[in-house]
Design a protein around this motif. Structure first.
Motif, PDB file in Angstrom:
ATOM      1  N   VAL A  30     -85.032   0.065 -22.698  1.00 28.75           N
ATOM      2  CA  VAL A  30     -84.711  -0.220 -21.298  1.00 28.75           C
ATOM      3  C   VAL A  30     -85.970  -0.676 -20.561  1.00 28.75           C
ATOM      4  N   GLY A  31     -86.000  -1.991 -20.216  1.00 27.87           N
ATOM      5  CA  GLY A  31     -87.139  -2.539 -19.492  1.00 27.87           C
ATOM      6  C   GLY A  31     -86.732  -2.946 -18.086  1.00 27.87           C
ATOM      7  N   SER A  32     -86.213  -4.176 -17.944  1.00 29.95           N
ATOM      8  CA  SER A  32     -85.791  -4.645 -16.614  1.00 29.95           C
ATOM      9  C   SER A  32     -84.682  -3.769 -16.043  1.00 29.95           C
ATOM     10  N   GLY A  33     -83.903  -3.163 -16.916  1.00 28.66           N
ATOM     11  CA  GLY A  33     -82.734  -2.416 -16.450  1.00 28.66           C
ATOM     12  C   GLY A  33     -82.982  -0.954 -16.143  1.00 28.66           C
ATOM     13  N   LYS A  72     -90.915   6.662 -23.831  1.00 28.05           N
ATOM     14  CA  LYS A  72     -91.401   5.693 -22.847  1.00 28.05           C
ATOM     15  C   LYS A  72     -92.279   4.705 -23.588  1.00 28.05           C
ATOM     16  N   ARG A  73     -92.188   3.439 -23.210  1.00 29.13           N
ATOM     17  CA  ARG A  73     -92.951   2.422 -23.943  1.00 29.13           C
ATOM     18  C   ARG A  73     -93.785   1.581 -22.993  1.00 29.13           C
ATOM     19  N   TRP A  74     -94.881   1.094 -23.462  1.00 26.46           N
ATOM     20  CA  TRP A  74     -95.774   0.202 -22.727  1.00 26.46           C
ATOM     21  C   TRP A  74     -96.637   0.945 -21.710  1.00 26.46           C
ATOM     22  N   ILE A  75     -96.760   2.250 -21.825  1.00 24.32           N
ATOM     23  CA  ILE A  75     -97.356   3.002 -20.734  1.00 24.32           C
ATOM     24  C   ILE A  75     -98.892   2.904 -20.738  1.00 24.32           C
ATOM     25  N   GLY A  76     -99.412   2.211 -19.714  1.00 24.92           N
ATOM     26  CA  GLY A  76    -100.856   1.971 -19.607  1.00 24.92           C
ATOM     27  C   GLY A  76    -101.623   3.275 -19.412  1.00 24.92           C
ATOM     28  N   TYR A 129     -97.559 -11.603 -15.782  1.00 25.43           N
ATOM     29  CA  TYR A 129     -96.317 -12.326 -15.464  1.00 25.43           C
ATOM     30  C   TYR A 129     -95.094 -11.446 -15.743  1.00 25.43           C
ATOM     31  N   SER A 130     -95.238 -10.562 -16.760  1.00 29.57           N
ATOM     32  CA  SER A 130     -94.066  -9.762 -17.170  1.00 29.57           C
ATOM     33  C   SER A 130     -94.080  -8.319 -16.684  1.00 29.57           C
ATOM     34  N   TYR A 131     -95.273  -7.746 -16.475  1.00 26.31           N
ATOM     35  CA  TYR A 131     -95.217  -6.312 -16.128  1.00 26.31           C
ATOM     36  C   TYR A 131     -94.935  -6.099 -14.637  1.00 26.31           C
ATOM     37  N   GLU A 132     -94.612  -4.869 -14.300  1.00 24.34           N
ATOM     38  CA  GLU A 132     -94.213  -4.520 -12.921  1.00 24.34           C
ATOM     39  C   GLU A 132     -92.972  -5.309 -12.493  1.00 24.34           C
ATOM     40  N   GLY A 133     -92.125  -5.633 -13.456  1.00 23.71           N
ATOM     41  CA  GLY A 133     -90.926  -6.406 -13.165  1.00 23.71           C
ATOM     42  C   GLY A 133     -91.182  -7.870 -13.462  1.00 23.71           C
ATOM     43  N   THR A 134     -90.318  -8.472 -14.294  1.00 21.35           N
ATOM     44  CA  THR A 134     -90.545  -9.862 -14.721  1.00 21.35           C
ATOM     45  C   THR A 134     -90.287 -10.831 -13.565  1.00 21.35           C
ATOM     46  N   GLN A 154     -88.108 -13.171 -13.482  1.00 17.94           N
ATOM     47  CA  GLN A 154     -86.668 -13.288 -13.219  1.00 17.94           C
ATOM     48  C   GLN A 154     -86.166 -12.134 -12.350  1.00 17.94           C
ATOM     49  N   MET A 155     -86.641 -10.919 -12.643  1.00 17.76           N
ATOM     50  CA  MET A 155     -86.152  -9.769 -11.873  1.00 17.76           C
ATOM     51  C   MET A 155     -86.586  -9.869 -10.414  1.00 17.76           C
ATOM     52  N   GLN A 156     -87.833 -10.320 -10.202  1.00 18.51           N
ATOM     53  CA  GLN A 156     -88.303 -10.470  -8.812  1.00 18.51           C
ATOM     54  C   GLN A 156     -87.459 -11.516  -8.081  1.00 18.51           C
ATOM     55  N   CYS A 182    -101.059   8.202 -15.761  1.00 22.78           N
ATOM     56  CA  CYS A 182    -100.265   7.031 -16.146  1.00 22.78           C
ATOM     57  C   CYS A 182     -98.877   7.167 -15.540  1.00 22.78           C
ATOM     58  N   PHE A 183     -98.046   6.143 -15.741  1.00 18.97           N
ATOM     59  CA  PHE A 183     -96.751   6.047 -15.067  1.00 18.97           C
ATOM     60  C   PHE A 183     -95.712   5.645 -16.094  1.00 18.97           C
ATOM     61  N   GLY A 184     -94.818   6.550 -16.433  1.00 23.24           N
ATOM     62  CA  GLY A 184     -93.866   6.291 -17.512  1.00 23.24           C
ATOM     63  C   GLY A 184     -92.466   6.009 -17.013  1.00 23.24           C
ATOM     64  N   LEU A 185     -92.154   4.722 -16.904  1.00 25.17           N
ATOM     65  CA  LEU A 185     -90.807   4.333 -16.483  1.00 25.17           C
ATOM     66  C   LEU A 185     -90.091   3.586 -17.624  1.00 25.17           C
ATOM     67  N   THR A 186     -90.746   2.545 -18.143  1.00 26.38           N
ATOM     68  CA  THR A 186     -90.121   1.682 -19.160  1.00 26.38           C
ATOM     69  C   THR A 186     -89.862   2.453 -20.461  1.00 26.38           C
ATOM     70  N   GLY A 189    -104.969   0.081 -11.220  1.00 28.26           N
ATOM     71  CA  GLY A 189    -103.620  -0.012 -10.645  1.00 28.26           C
ATOM     72  C   GLY A 189    -102.698   1.071 -11.173  1.00 28.26           C
ATOM     73  N   VAL A 190    -102.810   1.352 -12.464  1.00 28.14           N
ATOM     74  CA  VAL A 190    -101.940   2.372 -13.064  1.00 28.14           C
ATOM     75  C   VAL A 190    -102.355   3.758 -12.579  1.00 28.14           C
ATOM     76  N   HIS A 191    -103.645   4.035 -12.655  1.00 24.67           N
ATOM     77  CA  HIS A 191    -104.110   5.370 -12.272  1.00 24.67           C
ATOM     78  C   HIS A 191    -103.942   5.615 -10.764  1.00 24.67           C
TER      79      HIS A 191
HETATM   80  C1  FAD Z   1     -99.279  -4.996 -20.661  1.00 24.30           C
HETATM   81  C2  FAD Z   1     -98.126  -4.231 -20.120  1.00 24.30           C
HETATM   82  C3  FAD Z   1     -98.335  -3.053 -19.425  1.00 24.30           C
HETATM   83  C4  FAD Z   1     -97.259  -2.291 -18.964  1.00 24.30           C
HETATM   84  N1  FAD Z   1     -97.497  -1.092 -18.355  1.00 24.30           N
HETATM   85  C5  FAD Z   1     -96.430  -0.299 -18.022  1.00 24.30           C
HETATM   86  C6  FAD Z   1     -96.657   1.010 -17.496  1.00 24.30           C
HETATM   87  O1  FAD Z   1     -97.800   1.442 -17.323  1.00 24.30           O
HETATM   88  N2  FAD Z   1     -95.566   1.774 -17.208  1.00 24.30           N
HETATM   89  C7  FAD Z   1     -94.282   1.340 -17.380  1.00 24.30           C
HETATM   90  O2  FAD Z   1     -93.358   2.083 -17.091  1.00 24.30           O
HETATM   91  N3  FAD Z   1     -94.049   0.076 -17.880  1.00 24.30           N
HETATM   92  C8  FAD Z   1     -95.098  -0.734 -18.197  1.00 24.30           C
HETATM   93  N4  FAD Z   1     -94.865  -2.002 -18.717  1.00 24.30           N
HETATM   94  C9  FAD Z   1     -93.494  -2.439 -18.945  1.00 24.30           C
HETATM   95  C10 FAD Z   1     -93.055  -3.593 -18.066  1.00 24.30           C
HETATM   96  O3  FAD Z   1     -92.824  -3.171 -16.758  1.00 24.30           O
HETATM   97  C11 FAD Z   1     -91.850  -4.250 -18.739  1.00 24.30           C
HETATM   98  O4  FAD Z   1     -92.354  -4.963 -19.859  1.00 24.30           O
HETATM   99  C12 FAD Z   1     -91.071  -5.170 -17.835  1.00 24.30           C
HETATM  100  O5  FAD Z   1     -90.435  -4.460 -16.812  1.00 24.30           O
HETATM  101  C13 FAD Z   1     -90.023  -5.983 -18.585  1.00 24.30           C
HETATM  102  O6  FAD Z   1     -89.257  -5.179 -19.420  1.00 24.30           O
HETATM  103  P1  FAD Z   1     -89.078  -5.591 -20.972  1.00 24.30           P
HETATM  104  O7  FAD Z   1     -90.422  -5.955 -21.506  1.00 24.30           O
HETATM  105  O8  FAD Z   1     -88.345  -4.509 -21.634  1.00 24.30           O
HETATM  106  O9  FAD Z   1     -88.248  -6.938 -20.954  1.00 24.30           O
HETATM  107  P2  FAD Z   1     -86.637  -7.063 -20.886  1.00 24.30           P
HETATM  108  O10 FAD Z   1     -86.118  -6.254 -19.757  1.00 24.30           O
HETATM  109  O11 FAD Z   1     -86.072  -6.824 -22.232  1.00 24.30           O
HETATM  110  O12 FAD Z   1     -86.476  -8.589 -20.508  1.00 24.30           O
HETATM  111  C14 FAD Z   1     -86.571  -9.646 -21.486  1.00 24.30           C
HETATM  112  C15 FAD Z   1     -86.305 -10.973 -20.756  1.00 24.30           C
HETATM  113  O13 FAD Z   1     -84.981 -10.974 -20.199  1.00 24.30           O
HETATM  114  C16 FAD Z   1     -85.049 -11.250 -18.803  1.00 24.30           C
HETATM  115  N5  FAD Z   1     -83.965 -10.519 -18.131  1.00 24.30           N
HETATM  116  C17 FAD Z   1     -83.655  -9.213 -18.232  1.00 24.30           C
HETATM  117  N6  FAD Z   1     -82.616  -8.903 -17.460  1.00 24.30           N
HETATM  118  C18 FAD Z   1     -82.234 -10.049 -16.851  1.00 24.30           C
HETATM  119  C19 FAD Z   1     -81.199 -10.406 -15.938  1.00 24.30           C
HETATM  120  N7  FAD Z   1     -80.342  -9.511 -15.448  1.00 24.30           N
HETATM  121  N8  FAD Z   1     -81.113 -11.705 -15.539  1.00 24.30           N
HETATM  122  C20 FAD Z   1     -82.012 -12.616 -15.990  1.00 24.30           C
HETATM  123  N9  FAD Z   1     -82.991 -12.354 -16.856  1.00 24.30           N
HETATM  124  C21 FAD Z   1     -83.102 -11.087 -17.276  1.00 24.30           C
HETATM  125  C22 FAD Z   1     -86.416 -10.788 -18.376  1.00 24.30           C
HETATM  126  O14 FAD Z   1     -86.832 -11.419 -17.171  1.00 24.30           O
HETATM  127  C23 FAD Z   1     -87.261 -11.186 -19.580  1.00 24.30           C
HETATM  128  O15 FAD Z   1     -87.605 -12.545 -19.499  1.00 24.30           O
HETATM  129  C24 FAD Z   1     -95.936  -2.776 -19.161  1.00 24.30           C
HETATM  130  C25 FAD Z   1     -95.740  -3.981 -19.826  1.00 24.30           C
HETATM  131  C26 FAD Z   1     -96.805  -4.713 -20.305  1.00 24.30           C
HETATM  132  C27 FAD Z   1     -96.541  -5.998 -21.031  1.00 24.30           C
END
Ligand code: FAD
Length: 405
Positions: free
Chosen positions: A152-155, A177-181, A381-386, A388-390, A144-148, A110-112
């Protein structure tokens, strides 16, 4: 002497676990069905027997990479440029089949293929597609794909801190960038950074191994998807040529969102595959494990768990099949993709916990092939947008009010 379970098996041939209860895979045309079957055979014979060892060791199974290349699924769903092509339904069913045996291998693909190649296919220029997609399709270059980012994760939509500054014919990238597969070992990164001149997010193709200032540290101590190697990327004054800026679009975060629209429902397929794998192994166990002189699969409460699991799986399969049909028609929206990702990953958590429960104590041992699915489900459950974000994306669509803060 035969065990009681073997005696029962002799007396009645027990049904083989079938997690595709509505025969969805048969809706594929024969040439695409053949691809799914090839993927299944590869995963069953080459990956399943060795994957727990790699999971324990936190390592990627490079020993299966050459066999994986021969599956010719690099760039599945992308037409031309040496890519495998095929329908979105095929892309999904292959992801499901990979994840049915191992979610990490599905994530690697999926990442590649989805995120890295998909970014170039969707927002790259003609020259960029011609240059990068063919070697990536052959898996000679892995992406790989570096966004997170660390902070800054969900935001990411509004808050990326990685910067890009134009300097003549090059761009200078700074940030993390963090979490980059795949990042700890791959060749090419798609890096999303904020242009300091216009404050817009732009995508860049960065060559990991030859760009001065680019470094990756492998993330340690994960409890899910341990086979995928995730990395923290640091960029210190990395110079990237203008020819490596994703050029046909990539003028704002809307382009990033376009890529994610496709890969989010891919996560829906993966998570459905995870449920299938957990269910199959739980059902096999239920047919063999004896308690009170009978296979536990003959107890009503165990059958109830299995029927619930199959209901979840089948509902998720039907949902992702429809998203693939919409994608094939070019009609899949971000909101539809978000609903599928949220619903299927939430159902997966239920299904894998029921599977784990069914195995009793053995449910927490990797050896019985349910525990890995149980743990991996958490990452999906958490990657590609949690979740809550979906749901916020869906909530905005159905109420007309944005609840994003
Ligand atoms: C195994 C794994 C692989 C990944 N691979 C990649 C990758 O290849 N490339 C990449 O770019 N990223 C990757 N990610 C990152 C992933 O997309 C993020 O972990 C995810 O988007 C959530 O960001 P965060 O972990 O920083 O959580 P946060 O954004 O800090 O969120 C923490 C909690 O707060 C909640 N929250 C945040 N904002 C709100 C809001 N406004 N309202 C309500 N609830 C909120 C969230 O739903 C969550 O429950 C990976 C993550 C994992 C775990």
């Amino acid at each position: 002497m035969a065990s009681p379970a073997q005696e029962i098996k002799k007396a009645v041939a027990l049904p083989k676990p079938n997690p595709d209860f509505y025969n969805l895979v048969e809706t594929l045309p024969p040439h695409e069905l053949a691809v799914v079957k090839q993927v299944r055979a590869f995963m069953e014979t080459k990956v399943a027997p060795i994957i727990n060892k790699y999971w324990v060791e936190d390592a990627f199974p490079f020993e299966v990479l050459s066999g994986f290349k021969e599956l010719n699924i690099g760039g599945l769903g992308i037409q031309g440029y040496g890519c495998a092509g095929g329908s979105q339904l095929l892309v999904g069913l292959v992801a499901m089949e990979l994840a049915r045996f191992d979610a990490s291998i599905a994530t690697f693909q999926g990442v590649h293929s989805g995120l890295a190649m998909g970014s170039i296919a969707l927002v790259g220029s003609e020259e960029q597609k011609q240059k990068w997609l063919p070697p990536m399709a052959r898996l000679e270059k892995i992406g790989c794909f570096g966004l997170t980012e660390p902070l800054v994760g969900s935001g990411t939509g509004g808050g990326l801190t990685t910067t890009a500054k134009r300097d003549g014919d090059t761009w200078i990238l700074n940030g993390q960038k963090r979490w980059i597969g795949n990042a700890p070992w791959c060749d090419i990164s798609i890096i999303w950074a904020r242009d300091v001149a216009d404050n817009q997010v732009k995508g860049f193709i960065v060559e990991n191994k030859t760009t001065p200032g680019f470094s990756v540290e492998k993330m340690q101590n994960k409890i899910a998807l341990k086979v995928v190697q995730n990395g923290q990327i640091t960029m210190k004054d990395c110079r990237v040529p203008e020819t490596n800026r994703l050029a046909s679009g990539s003028q704002s975060f809307r382009d990033t969102a376009r890529v994610l629209r496709g890969t989010r429902y891919y996560a829906g397929w993966e998570t459905t595959g995870v449920q299938m794998g957990a269910y199959e192994n739980a059902l096999k166990y239920a047919q063999e494990r004896m308690q009170f002189g009978k296979p536990i699969g003959s107890f009503q409460l165990i059958q109830d768990l299995l029927a619930r699991m199959l209901g979840n799986i089948t509902a998720c399969q039907c949902m992702v099949v429809r998203t693939a049909q919409l994608a094939d028609e070019g009609k899949l929206t971000e909101k539809q993709s978000a609903l599928a990702k949220a619903f299927t990953t939430a159902k997966t958590r239920e299904t894998v916990s029921w599977a784990r429960e069914l195995l009793g104590g053995n449910g927490i041992l990797l050896d019985y092939n349910v525990a890995r699915f149980f743990a991996d489900a958490e990452a999906l459950y958490s990657y590609e947008g949690t979740f809550q974000m979906q749901n916020l994306i869906v909530g905005k669509e159905i109420t007309g009010f944005s609840a994003f803060v």
